[in-house]
Design an enzyme around this catalytic site. Structure first.
Site, PDB file in Angstrom:
ATOM      1  N   CYS A  95       0.811  -1.220   0.000  1.00 52.23           N
ATOM      2  CA  CYS A  95       0.000   0.000   0.000  1.00 52.23           C
ATOM      3  C   CYS A  95       0.844   1.270   0.000  1.00 52.23           C
ATOM      4  O   CYS A  95       0.415   2.303  -0.518  1.00 52.23           O
ATOM      5  CB  CYS A  95      -0.975   0.008   1.173  1.00 52.23           C
ATOM      6  N   ASP A 186      -7.363   4.785  -3.061  1.00 50.91           N
ATOM      7  CA  ASP A 186      -6.997   3.668  -2.201  1.00 50.91           C
ATOM      8  C   ASP A 186      -7.179   2.396  -3.022  1.00 50.91           C
ATOM      9  O   ASP A 186      -8.284   2.110  -3.496  1.00 50.91           O
ATOM     10  CB  ASP A 186      -7.912   3.664  -0.968  1.00 50.91           C
TER      11      ASP A 186
END
Length: 238
Positions: A95, A186
């Site tokens: 991430c 995201d």
């Protein structure tokens, strides 16, 4: 089996090394953000801020919010590709890389070096017709070229977890799209989240961004209310 990497630490030094290595011009860099509401602390940030990357705890409250918000939505098919570049996360613990790429891929083109790894392996390969899966494969190829674990995985001020460990922290990014809208990006979501029209070019002055980040902080349980970190990308001080 999906690839996995050692998670990156929320550390401007690491993000600057990686960003400049793959193609970000040296005139901009990452900076720690200590507050979005304290004017004195905000005044320490070189401005304008082009984007913010948020590290936050994955709590039960957040997962409930994420799954309920995304439930029932049509599967995203890059329909906003001309407005914003969104990357589906397919690399475990990656991430930090996706948060970084979400900012770099949506910066003005003149802030990315033309003959760079980022441009050659990702940005010039993406077209409005590219599928989400095709773009995800490009990101995996870019990570392979970067060799994230070997070059960045064990940097930082804390001991890095193993690539196979389950990590309860996650990065997301906020930036202005090419259509003048603000986006929350995201790779674990169903696609880009449109926060509405931007007021200007300075993300830290955008109420919609500040309110959304504050929402995530306030929605965390007591144990995690202070387990947040932010970095901004803006003019370099070096």
């Amino acid at each position: 089996m999906s690839p996995r990497v050692i998670p990156l630490e929320s550390n401007p030094e690491i993000f600057n090394q990686l960003a400049h290595k793959i193609g970000l011009t040296p005139v901009v860099q990452f900076h720690d953000v200590y507050s979005l509401t304290d004017k004195d602390l905000l005044g320490l940030l070189p401005q304008p801020v082009f984007g913010i990357i948020l590290l936050f705890p994955i709590t039960a409250n957040y997962e409930k919010y994420r799954t309920e918000t995304d439930a029932g939505g049509v599967e995203y098919a890059n329909v906003k590709a001309e407005s914003v570049t969104w990357l589906k996360q397919t690399i475990g613990n990656g991430c930090g890389l996706y948060g970084l790429l979400h900012l770099l891929a949506n910066l003005p083109h003149d802030l990315i070096i033309e003959n760079s790894m980022l441009n050659k392996l990702l940005l010039t390969q993406i077209s409005p017709e590219s599928s989400v899966k095709e773009v995800a494969t490009m990101v995996e190829a870019l990570e392979s070229a970067i060799q994230l674990d070997a070059n960045y995985g064990n940097q930082g001020q804390t001991t890095a977890p193993d690539a196979n460990d389950s990590v309860n922290f996650h990065f997301m990014s906020f930036i202005k799209g090419r259509d003048g809208h603000l986006y929350e990006l995201d790779g674990r979501r169903n696609g880009p989240v449109d926060l509405g029209q931007a007021n200007g070019d300075n993300i830290v002055e955008e109420p919609k961004v500040v309110e959304k980040i504050q929402f995530y902080m306030e929605n965390a349980d007591e144990q995690n209310k202070h387990n947040f970190a932010m970095m901004a990308i803006g003019p370099s001080t070096e």
